[in-house]
Design a protein around this motif. Structure first.
Motif, PDB file in Angstrom:
ATOM      1  N   PRO A   5      31.099  75.217  27.675  1.00 49.96           N
ATOM      2  CA  PRO A   5      31.851  75.337  28.928  1.00 49.96           C
ATOM      3  C   PRO A   5      31.324  74.399  30.021  1.00 49.96           C
ATOM      4  N   ARG A   9      33.610  71.699  31.834  1.00 51.05           N
ATOM      5  CA  ARG A   9      33.785  71.700  33.305  1.00 51.05           C
ATOM      6  C   ARG A   9      33.620  70.283  33.840  1.00 51.05           C
ATOM      7  N   LEU A  12      36.620  68.227  32.874  1.00 54.89           N
ATOM      8  CA  LEU A  12      37.724  68.585  33.765  1.00 54.89           C
ATOM      9  C   LEU A  12      37.641  67.804  35.074  1.00 54.89           C
TER      10      LEU A  12
ATOM     11  N   ARG B  13      32.288  81.616  35.031  1.00 55.86           N
ATOM     12  CA  ARG B  13      31.223  81.291  34.083  1.00 55.86           C
ATOM     13  C   ARG B  13      29.955  82.076  34.409  1.00 55.86           C
ATOM     14  N   VAL B  76      38.637  78.561  30.780  1.00 48.24           N
ATOM     15  CA  VAL B  76      38.357  78.526  32.226  1.00 48.24           C
ATOM     16  C   VAL B  76      37.812  77.146  32.608  1.00 48.24           C
ATOM     17  N   ALA B  77      36.849  76.654  31.824  1.00 50.80           N
ATOM     18  CA  ALA B  77      36.189  75.388  32.148  1.00 50.80           C
ATOM     19  C   ALA B  77      37.131  74.195  32.021  1.00 50.80           C
ATOM     20  N   GLY B  79      40.100  74.357  33.106  1.00 44.44           N
ATOM     21  CA  GLY B  79      41.039  74.493  34.222  1.00 44.44           C
ATOM     22  C   GLY B  79      42.398  74.990  33.794  1.00 44.44           C
ATOM     23  N   GLU B 104      34.662  71.680  45.933  1.00 44.40           N
ATOM     24  CA  GLU B 104      35.169  70.550  45.152  1.00 44.40           C
ATOM     25  C   GLU B 104      36.689  70.450  45.286  1.00 44.40           C
ATOM     26  N   ARG B 121      38.763  73.537  43.381  1.00 46.66           N
ATOM     27  CA  ARG B 121      38.359  74.346  42.233  1.00 46.66           C
ATOM     28  C   ARG B 121      37.131  75.170  42.589  1.00 46.66           C
ATOM     29  N   ASP B 122      37.037  76.327  41.965  1.00 47.06           N
ATOM     30  CA  ASP B 122      35.802  77.091  42.114  1.00 47.06           C
ATOM     31  C   ASP B 122      34.798  76.528  41.104  1.00 47.06           C
ATOM     32  N   PRO B 123      33.537  76.948  41.178  1.00 53.22           N
ATOM     33  CA  PRO B 123      32.534  76.327  40.302  1.00 53.22           C
ATOM     34  C   PRO B 123      32.846  76.474  38.810  1.00 53.22           C
ATOM     35  N   GLY B 125      35.857  76.366  37.443  1.00 51.34           N
ATOM     36  CA  GLY B 125      36.996  75.534  37.035  1.00 51.34           C
ATOM     37  C   GLY B 125      38.338  76.133  37.397  1.00 51.34           C
TER      38      GLY B 125
END
Lengths: 155, 140
Positions: A5, A9, A12, B13, B76-77, B79, B104, B121-123, B125
């Motif tokens: 992950p 991230r 992304l 995460r 999640v990561a 996005g 970010e 984005r939050d940390p 994603g």
């Protein structure tokens, strides 16, 4: 096979950079730098994560943005080509036709003949919905179409 | 009697990282933070919206098996979670403030459809759209 992950991230982040500025040049080393990995690792992992190679992804964003500009503005097509990251009108027109099946001018005429409904959906999702699905490389698509035409001729 | 949505959760995460982000940067308050063994129920709330909690949940046991948890973390990561929209009274001012504290942003404020929106984005994603409440919507 799964991907970390934390790596995803960071991949992304590179994708977000292309989304935010698709008109800019995005050589692989620049994208890899955003993701803090080596260029070869970036290309491989990006494709694995998002299903398309990074530059083909960029191409879909550029075409989608060009389509939006054709639809929503009166900018000359040359200007749209430059604004969406192409250095020549010819290349833009050819690739646009390869992907969408019509010339930028035809798309503009068609898009304006139907009403625009965007007010109730966030623009980024609207844009995603309008992005061409490039599941094969443009050159490959061109080759398949050409061979299809040849077959028709021989029939 | 009123009815409505009380809690909607996000997958994150790392719950500490998410809590710090939503509280210290976005200005939410911690509503509930309780544990049962390794499981942690964590929700935050906006001070102006007392009827709604945003859950910050980590995929994992006992809710998910390890393989499912890994898949969810990957999604999640990348996005790929559903859209989240934050309303603000002044998008440009919020953008200035949040960028300064390291949020970010994926899109700077843009005038669109008679309002202004930005993206961040939050940390983990999760992607947020930050939209300025249009004057006519306020009066509705």
């Amino acid at each position: 096979m799964s991907q970390s992950p934390k790596l995803l991230r960071r991949l992304l982040r590179a994708k977000d950079h292309m989304d935010g500025a698709p008109h800019e040049e995005w050589p692989i080393h620049r994208l890899a730098e955003v993701s803090a990995v080596s260029a070869a690792h970036f290309t491989r992992e990006f494709k694995k994560a998002f299903g398309v190679p990074p530059h083909r992804y960029l191409l879909t964003r550029r075409i989608e943005r060009a389509t939006a500009l054709l639809r929503d503005t009166n900018l000359p097509i040359t200007e749209i080509a430059i604004q969406t990251g192409w250095s020549s009108l010819g290349t833009f027109g050819r690739i646009f036709r390869d992907i969408t099946g019509g010339s930028p001018g035809e798309l503009r005429a068609r898009a304006r003949s139907v009403p625009h409904v965007g007010v109730h959906m966030p623009e980024c999702f609207m844009r995603n919905a309008h992005r061409p699905n490039l599941n094969i490389a443009v050159l490959e698509k061109r080759r398949i179409e050409a061979s299809g035409k040849l077959e028709l001729q021989s029939n | 009697m009123t009815q409505g949505i009380n809690v909607v959760g996000l997958y994150v995460r790392d719950q500490d990282e998410a809590l710090a982000f939503y509280v210290e940067k976005l200005g939410f308050l911690c509503h509930t933070d309780v544990r049962n063994g390794d499981y942690r129920w964590l929700t935050v709330q906006h001070p102006n919206q007392p009827s709604f909690q945003l859950g910050l949940f980590k995929p994992g046991p006992p809710v998910h098996d390890a393989a499912t948890a890994q898949t969810l973390q990957e999604i999640v990561a990348k996005g790929a979670m559903p859209p989240l929209v934050l309303f603000v009274d002044n998008c440009r001012a919020a953008y200035e403030r949040l960028s300064k504290c390291g949020v970010e942003f994926t899109q700077a404020p843009v005038d669109r459809y008679g309002t202004v929106d930005a993206g961040f984005r939050d940390p983990s994603g999760n992607g947020w759209k930050m939209i300025e409440v249009a004057a006519k919507q306020e009066s509705q």
